[in-house]
Design a protein around this motif. Sequence first.
Motif, PDB file in Angstrom:
ATOM      1  N   ASN A  81       0.893  -0.741   0.060  1.00 15.98           N
ATOM      2  CA  ASN A  81      -0.155   0.023   0.316  1.00 15.98           C
ATOM      3  C   ASN A  81       0.780   1.134  -0.079  1.00 15.98           C
ATOM      4  OD1 ASN A  81      -2.249   1.751  -0.107  1.00 15.98           O
ATOM      5  ND2 ASN A  81      -2.232   1.235   2.609  1.00 15.98           N
ATOM      6  N   THR A  82       1.240   1.609  -0.922  1.00 20.73           N
ATOM      7  CA  THR A  82       2.391   2.838  -1.215  1.00 20.73           C
ATOM      8  C   THR A  82       1.573   4.200  -0.977  1.00 20.73           C
ATOM      9  OG1 THR A  82       3.352   1.667  -3.174  1.00 20.73           O
ATOM     10  CG2 THR A  82       4.221   3.702  -2.707  1.00 20.73           C
ATOM     11  N   ALA A  83       0.524   4.295  -0.899  1.00 20.54           N
ATOM     12  CA  ALA A  83       0.021   5.608  -0.235  1.00 20.54           C
ATOM     13  C   ALA A  83       0.678   5.923   0.829  1.00 20.54           C
ATOM     14  CB  ALA A  83      -1.792   5.272  -0.866  1.00 20.54           C
ATOM     15  N   GLU A  84       0.169   4.736   1.616  1.00 21.02           N
ATOM     16  CA  GLU A  84       0.560   4.682   3.562  1.00 21.02           C
ATOM     17  C   GLU A  84       2.162   4.900   3.490  1.00 21.02           C
ATOM     18  OE1 GLU A  84      -1.418   5.654   5.309  1.00 21.02           O
ATOM     19  OE2 GLU A  84      -2.928   5.641   3.781  1.00 21.02           O
ATOM     20  N   GLY A  85       3.378   4.962   2.366  1.00 23.40           N
ATOM     21  CA  GLY A  85       4.354   4.800   2.507  1.00 23.40           C
ATOM     22  C   GLY A  85       4.562   5.348   4.141  1.00 23.40           C
ATOM     23  N   GLN A  86       4.647   7.073   3.518  1.00 23.31           N
ATOM     24  CA  GLN A  86       4.822   7.651   5.491  1.00 23.31           C
ATOM     25  C   GLN A  86       4.855   7.194   6.328  1.00 23.31           C
ATOM     26  OE1 GLN A  86       7.187  10.306   4.614  1.00 23.31           O
ATOM     27  NE2 GLN A  86       7.461  10.217   6.585  1.00 23.31           N
ATOM     28  N   GLY A  92      10.748  -3.372   7.489  1.00 26.82           N
ATOM     29  CA  GLY A  92      11.766  -3.974   5.838  1.00 26.82           C
ATOM     30  C   GLY A  92      11.253  -2.433   4.698  1.00 26.82           C
ATOM     31  N   SER A  93      10.770  -3.029   3.715  1.00 28.01           N
ATOM     32  CA  SER A  93      10.971  -1.611   2.465  1.00 28.01           C
ATOM     33  C   SER A  93       9.528  -2.432   1.837  1.00 28.01           C
ATOM     34  CB  SER A  93      11.559  -1.892   1.766  1.00 28.01           C
ATOM     35  OG  SER A  93      13.352  -1.984   1.662  1.00 28.01           O
ATOM     36  N   LEU A  94       9.030  -1.164   1.178  1.00 25.73           N
ATOM     37  CA  LEU A  94       7.471  -1.760   0.548  1.00 25.73           C
ATOM     38  C   LEU A  94       7.486  -2.395  -0.745  1.00 25.73           C
ATOM     39  CD1 LEU A  94       6.094   2.095   0.834  1.00 25.73           C
ATOM     40  CD2 LEU A  94       4.786   0.022   2.067  1.00 25.73           C
ATOM     41  N   MET A  95       7.294  -2.635  -1.345  1.00 29.60           N
ATOM     42  CA  MET A  95       7.357  -3.434  -2.267  1.00 29.60           C
ATOM     43  C   MET A  95       6.105  -3.137  -3.717  1.00 29.60           C
ATOM     44  SD  MET A  95       9.531  -5.969  -1.841  1.00 29.60           S
ATOM     45  CE  MET A  95      10.291  -6.209   0.070  1.00 29.60           C
ATOM     46  N   PRO A  96       6.573  -3.913  -4.688  1.00 27.35           N
ATOM     47  CA  PRO A  96       7.794  -4.665  -4.958  1.00 27.35           C
ATOM     48  C   PRO A  96       9.246  -3.810  -5.462  1.00 27.35           C
ATOM     49  CG  PRO A  96       6.446  -4.467  -6.971  1.00 27.35           C
ATOM     50  CD  PRO A  96       5.208  -3.544  -5.780  1.00 27.35           C
ATOM     51  N   GLY A 113      12.718  -2.453  -5.035  1.00 24.40           N
ATOM     52  CA  GLY A 113      13.684  -1.507  -7.014  1.00 24.40           C
ATOM     53  C   GLY A 113      12.231  -1.453  -7.948  1.00 24.40           C
ATOM     54  N   ALA A 114      11.260  -1.842  -7.998  1.00 31.47           N
ATOM     55  CA  ALA A 114      10.189  -1.693  -9.241  1.00 31.47           C
ATOM     56  C   ALA A 114       8.957  -0.406  -8.791  1.00 31.47           C
ATOM     57  CB  ALA A 114       9.846  -2.578  -9.503  1.00 31.47           C
ATOM     58  N   ASP A 115       8.719   0.183  -9.986  1.00 34.37           N
ATOM     59  CA  ASP A 115       7.033   0.248 -10.025  1.00 34.37           C
ATOM     60  C   ASP A 115       6.763   0.476  -8.537  1.00 34.37           C
ATOM     61  OD1 ASP A 115       8.443   2.820 -10.843  1.00 34.37           O
ATOM     62  OD2 ASP A 115       7.167   1.536 -13.435  1.00 34.37           O
ATOM     63  N   PRO A 116       5.602   1.499  -7.674  1.00 37.77           N
ATOM     64  CA  PRO A 116       4.376   0.316  -6.975  1.00 37.77           C
ATOM     65  C   PRO A 116       3.201  -0.340  -8.168  1.00 37.77           C
ATOM     66  CG  PRO A 116       4.709   2.651  -7.076  1.00 37.77           C
ATOM     67  CD  PRO A 116       5.930   2.261  -7.709  1.00 37.77           C
ATOM     68  N   ILE A 122      16.604  -5.567  14.301  1.00 38.29           N
ATOM     69  CA  ILE A 122      17.175  -6.494  12.985  1.00 38.29           C
ATOM     70  C   ILE A 122      16.543  -5.486  11.677  1.00 38.29           C
ATOM     71  CG2 ILE A 122      15.230  -7.806  13.326  1.00 38.29           C
ATOM     72  CD1 ILE A 122      16.269 -10.212  12.252  1.00 38.29           C
ATOM     73  N   SER A 123      17.084  -5.564  10.937  1.00 43.76           N
ATOM     74  CA  SER A 123      17.209  -4.646   9.125  1.00 43.76           C
ATOM     75  C   SER A 123      17.209  -6.023   8.052  1.00 43.76           C
ATOM     76  CB  SER A 123      18.286  -3.782   9.176  1.00 43.76           C
ATOM     77  OG  SER A 123      17.564  -2.631   7.926  1.00 43.76           O
ATOM     78  N   TYR A 124      16.315  -5.462   7.084  1.00 45.80           N
ATOM     79  CA  TYR A 124      16.552  -6.376   6.095  1.00 45.80           C
ATOM     80  C   TYR A 124      17.190  -5.682   4.246  1.00 45.80           C
ATOM     81  CZ  TYR A 124      13.979  -9.518   8.875  1.00 45.80           C
ATOM     82  OH  TYR A 124      13.301 -10.233  10.083  1.00 45.80           O
ATOM     83  N   ASP A 125      16.680  -4.305   5.006  1.00 45.22           N
ATOM     84  CA  ASP A 125      17.096  -3.663   3.542  1.00 45.22           C
ATOM     85  C   ASP A 125      17.957  -2.530   4.464  1.00 45.22           C
ATOM     86  OD1 ASP A 125      16.324  -1.046   2.218  1.00 45.22           O
ATOM     87  OD2 ASP A 125      14.458  -0.823   2.965  1.00 45.22           O
ATOM     88  N   TRP A 126      18.631  -2.507   3.488  1.00 46.58           N
ATOM     89  CA  TRP A 126      19.805  -1.096   3.827  1.00 46.58           C
ATOM     90  C   TRP A 126      20.043   0.321   2.813  1.00 46.58           C
ATOM     91  CZ3 TRP A 126      22.923   1.228  -0.612  1.00 46.58           C
ATOM     92  CH2 TRP A 126      22.423   1.104  -1.627  1.00 46.58           C
ATOM     93  N   GLU A 127      18.781   0.688   2.368  1.00 39.47           N
ATOM     94  CA  GLU A 127      18.997   1.244   1.409  1.00 39.47           C
ATOM     95  C   GLU A 127      17.519   2.615   2.515  1.00 39.47           C
ATOM     96  OE1 GLU A 127      18.029   2.051  -2.866  1.00 39.47           O
ATOM     97  OE2 GLU A 127      17.472   0.108  -2.199  1.00 39.47           O
ATOM     98  N   HIS A 128      16.876   2.249   3.128  1.00 41.06           N
ATOM     99  CA  HIS A 128      15.795   2.141   4.242  1.00 41.06           C
ATOM    100  C   HIS A 128      15.786   1.845   5.664  1.00 41.06           C
ATOM    101  CE1 HIS A 128      14.392   2.863   0.138  1.00 41.06           C
ATOM    102  NE2 HIS A 128      13.952   4.057   0.880  1.00 41.06           N
ATOM    103  N   PRO A 129      16.970   1.535   6.472  1.00 40.49           N
ATOM    104  CA  PRO A 129      17.349   0.575   7.806  1.00 40.49           C
ATOM    105  C   PRO A 129      16.127   1.453   8.395  1.00 40.49           C
ATOM    106  CG  PRO A 129      18.790   2.353   7.320  1.00 40.49           C
ATOM    107  CD  PRO A 129      18.142   1.790   6.202  1.00 40.49           C
ATOM    108  N   PRO A 130      15.546   0.360   9.557  1.00 41.96           N
ATOM    109  CA  PRO A 130      14.810   1.364  10.328  1.00 41.96           C
ATOM    110  C   PRO A 130      15.750   2.033  11.485  1.00 41.96           C
ATOM    111  CG  PRO A 130      14.986  -1.367  10.699  1.00 41.96           C
ATOM    112  CD  PRO A 130      15.347  -0.997   9.610  1.00 41.96           C
TER     113      PRO A 130
END
Length: 529
Positions: A184-189, A199-203, A205-208, A473-481
């Motif tokens: 649900n990318t619209a609620e990304g913030q 972790g990261s929003l999905m997909p 590295g691709a367009d939502p 724990i973090s699974y996302d190097w670009e957006h670590p929590p």
Amino acid sequence: MSLAVAGPGHGGADEHSDGHDTGGLEFTLKPKGLGQEGQFQFRVDGPAVNYFAQFLGDGFHVESSTDLRRWRNVDLLKATSEETVFEDGGDATRSRFYRVRYEGGTSTWGIIRDRILGPSCAGCHSKGTTFAKQSKLLLTPDVAYGQLVNRKPANTYALEDGLELVGTEGLASLGKSFLWEKINTAEGQHFYDDHPGYGSLMPLGADPLTDGELKFILQWILEGAPEHGVVAKVADLDNLERYAPPPFTPLDKPESGIQLHVEPFEVPANFEREFFMYKELNNNKPVYVNRVQIEMRSGSHHFLAYLLDSSSPFFSFAKQLFVPNKLRDLHLSNGEDDPLVLATMAFHDFFAGTQTPRFDYEFPDGVALKLPAQTGLDLNTHYVNRTGDPSTGEVYMNLHTIDKAAVKHEAKIINMNNTDIELPPNRETTVTADFRAPETMNIFQLFSHSHEKTIEFRVEIAGGKRDGELLYISYDWEHPPVMKFDPPLVVKRGEKIRLKTTYNNWTDETINFGLRSTDEMMILFGAYY
């Protein structure tokens, strides 16, 4: 030549009285003319062309026959939102028939599986991939339903929050759906601010997903996520709009505090630009910071602010390198690093920073970081531009302050940095490093910093009765929590904190510690009192 075809799409005689449709799609095949060497071309026309062009190949087959008995596949020549063109390599002088055959599921779940999860998710979430191992989730068509429905997520934080991937209780399951949180990318913030450990929003590295795809999945969840039957309108998939994040917006100056601004700068094409800029704060007396805001233009890898360690005997010689408001580029155009800039990094004490383009962190009540009188901050900006065109970077940082009388606990910084990293090529490697608590630490903030080959970054207690206790724990190097702890995590003096990071070095070269995103790092930042 025209042909009406039944497949996933719009209603007709198959439409249910409740407004849901069974997936009937009607469109027309029109002659386009002869192609090269006598090959015949035809195109899809009409209102279904957007839908057909988007999903062609995921269950759809166009076939031709000269006798209505022997059918063979026809090649796709072009697929756009304006027209979809096929080419028949047979003898153009013979009359023949065309049909579109759909082998995918006609249920709502079948369309989600074949049209959405298949193209957007199954590539990463397939057997043997790093992502599948990490998430313990396969989304290939043969197993996707059983992997998603009534199953708990592998993510530690989502599990603690009582989430399921997808539940079957309709509206009651929506608020507990980890799948919906992730797409649900619209609620990304909200996702990054309130659930940083997810972790990261999905997909990734691709367009939502499109607005139509999200609406289609949402309706499926609200109807109890059935495996069979039709519970959503396929026409919703015609909406191809996607969420776009809000644009970069300069921060307003804080009512009480200091604003720092890194003015717009150019990042050359196919280049990583990292530089430092020393900013004097012009504070005549100590100030106490209890909230940090950062706003960055897109393309940033990180933004960090450092105090200067003046206790070193060499600082008197080095301080002349910290010229206020002057850019000190780390990476030179010849690919080497500037040795004088590297030398200044030896005098850094981490103060604050983030890897997310929009950051707003408020300390616990009564807790603040002290900035000494007449001090400054060395601002470290790192942008990565992997496109063929120059881009622009810019950063704002607000330091909100409170009166000394309101400070109950003066915060201290955590900076645990392991540089002993050696990652052999074409394999996964786990690196561990232990750090002993110098005093009892009431930890209220933790976040990791590493680079693109990181799969998992774990922090745990090592040894004693708490051995193996997970702290972060973090699974996302670009957006670590950036994890907030209230009440704080208590680590007693002498206890060991273990950093345990797993990397996937997919290259043919050994990777070591380094400053570029193609190198690796292993740092735990945070704060305690």
